[in-house]
Motif scaffolding. Structure first.
Motif, PDB file in Angstrom:
ATOM      1  N   GLU A  73       0.816  -1.212   0.000  1.00 34.64           N
ATOM      2  CA  GLU A  73       0.000   0.000   0.000  1.00 34.64           C
ATOM      3  C   GLU A  73       0.857   1.273   0.000  1.00 34.64           C
ATOM      4  O   GLU A  73       0.408   2.333  -0.448  1.00 34.64           O
ATOM      5  CB  GLU A  73      -0.959   0.003   1.195  1.00 34.64           C
ATOM      6  N   ALA A  74       2.109   1.174   0.472  1.00 35.78           N
ATOM      7  CA  ALA A  74       2.989   2.344   0.475  1.00 35.78           C
ATOM      8  C   ALA A  74       3.341   2.783  -0.947  1.00 35.78           C
ATOM      9  O   ALA A  74       3.618   3.952  -1.195  1.00 35.78           O
ATOM     10  CB  ALA A  74       4.260   2.045   1.269  1.00 35.78           C
ATOM     11  N   ASN A  75       3.329   1.828  -1.869  1.00 40.98           N
ATOM     12  CA  ASN A  75       3.698   2.132  -3.252  1.00 40.98           C
ATOM     13  C   ASN A  75       2.495   2.421  -4.149  1.00 40.98           C
ATOM     14  O   ASN A  75       2.634   2.554  -5.363  1.00 40.98           O
ATOM     15  CB  ASN A  75       4.524   0.987  -3.841  1.00 40.98           C
ATOM     16  N   GLU A  76       1.326   2.518  -3.529  1.00 39.62           N
ATOM     17  CA  GLU A  76       0.126   2.866  -4.290  1.00 39.62           C
ATOM     18  C   GLU A  76      -0.100   4.389  -4.250  1.00 39.62           C
ATOM     19  O   GLU A  76       0.300   5.039  -3.298  1.00 39.62           O
ATOM     20  CB  GLU A  76      -1.087   2.133  -3.703  1.00 39.62           C
ATOM     21  N   PRO A  77      -0.741   4.942  -5.308  1.00 36.43           N
ATOM     22  CA  PRO A  77      -1.349   4.249  -6.457  1.00 36.43           C
ATOM     23  C   PRO A  77      -0.413   4.015  -7.635  1.00 36.43           C
ATOM     24  O   PRO A  77      -0.828   3.538  -8.677  1.00 36.43           O
ATOM     25  CB  PRO A  77      -2.460   5.215  -6.869  1.00 36.43           C
ATOM     26  N   TRP A  78       0.874   4.325  -7.439  1.00 32.84           N
ATOM     27  CA  TRP A  78       1.821   4.251  -8.543  1.00 32.84           C
ATOM     28  C   TRP A  78       1.982   2.822  -9.071  1.00 32.84           C
ATOM     29  O   TRP A  78       2.038   2.605 -10.277  1.00 32.84           O
ATOM     30  CB  TRP A  78       3.170   4.793  -8.094  1.00 32.84           C
ATOM     31  N   LEU A  79       2.059   1.846  -8.152  1.00 35.05           N
ATOM     32  CA  LEU A  79       2.260   0.463  -8.579  1.00 35.05           C
ATOM     33  C   LEU A  79       1.092  -0.026  -9.431  1.00 35.05           C
ATOM     34  O   LEU A  79       1.291  -0.596 -10.510  1.00 35.05           O
ATOM     35  CB  LEU A  79       2.458  -0.449  -7.364  1.00 35.05           C
ATOM     36  N   SER A  80      -0.125   0.214  -8.967  1.00 36.12           N
ATOM     37  CA  SER A  80      -1.285  -0.222  -9.746  1.00 36.12           C
ATOM     38  C   SER A  80      -1.341   0.469 -11.104  1.00 36.12           C
ATOM     39  O   SER A  80      -1.711  -0.142 -12.117  1.00 36.12           O
ATOM     40  CB  SER A  80      -2.578   0.049  -8.973  1.00 36.12           C
ATOM     41  N   SER A  81      -0.953   1.736 -11.132  1.00 28.48           N
ATOM     42  CA  SER A  81      -0.921   2.470 -12.391  1.00 28.48           C
ATOM     43  C   SER A  81       0.095   1.855 -13.350  1.00 28.48           C
ATOM     44  O   SER A  81      -0.173   1.698 -14.557  1.00 28.48           O
ATOM     45  CB  SER A  81      -0.588   3.937 -12.138  1.00 28.48           C
TER      46      SER A  81
END
Length: 214
Positions: A73-81
């Motif tokens: 969750e720390a790397n969201e929303p970039w990871l999902s993007s």
């Protein structure tokens, strides 16, 4: 940070032969701080003369802000993007008549992590996968995220031991998960190589993945 900085735009740098003429496509994914042009330059060392090359560019030169082993969750929303961008690229290629069996992936460092995460969440028979210094993403590997069957897809994973960013234990765990999903995985650990790419990795990629049909 603005919302636009949290999403990756569909900015893709191309190389190799024109897509309309290509039988095979290599999607190349750069590392943290890198550029699409950086990763494309590797193609001169690869047996991909008959490939179209696509290299997406990350917003602000990073696919996600923190370590790949940070809580997801720390790397969201970039990871999902970033994962959505790769899914869009594959869908676009399939719509243009390039089957997944003729789509190949290659990534370095953060790009290798993103590559492995994407293909394992969307496992099918790809042309092949090369991950240079990377592993599956998350504080803990979330097995529930991974769907599908690689059906013998050749995968090469190379890494250094030690590596300042990627523990070798995560590489081994990643390789085993891909094997469980029927990927033909070769992992190779280079003692004291550092966070870089060596000639043997290029040779392994050419032999195991890009010339797998020879």
């Amino acid at each position: 940070m603005s919302n636009s900085d949290k999403q990756h735009s569909k900015h893709i740098v191309t190389g190799g032969i024109p897509l309309k003429q290509a039988q095979k496509v290599l999607v190349m994914i750069h590392g943290r701080g890198g550029t699409a042009e950086d990763i494309l330059s590797l193609a001169t060392h690869l047996a991909v003369q008959d490939f179209a090359l696509l290299a997406p560019q990350a917003t602000n030169h990073t696919w996600y802000p923190y370590s790949f082993m940070a809580p997801e969750e720390a790397n969201e929303p970039w990871l999902s993007s970033a994962l959505s961008l790769l899914k869009d690229i594959v869908a676009d290629l399939v719509a243009q008549g390039i089957s997944e069996e003729r789509i190949y992936f290659m990534g370095f460092s953060q790009g290798a992590c993103l590559t492995l995460e994407f293909v394992t969440r969307n496992a099918t028979r790809y042309g092949g996968v090369v991950a240079l210094t990377g592993g599956l993403i998350g504080e803990k590997i979330g097995l529930q995220n991974y769907q599908g069957d690689f059906k013998g897809t050749p995968v090469f994973i190379g890494t250094s031991n030690p590596d300042m960013h990627v523990p070798v234990e995560r590489v081994y765990a990643t390789a085993n998960i891909l094997r469980d999903k029927n990927a033909a995985v070769t992992e190779k650990v280079y003692n004291g190589m550092g966070h870089t790419i060596n000639q043997d990795e290029i040779d392994q990629a050419n032999r195991l993945v890009f010339q797998s049909e020879v």
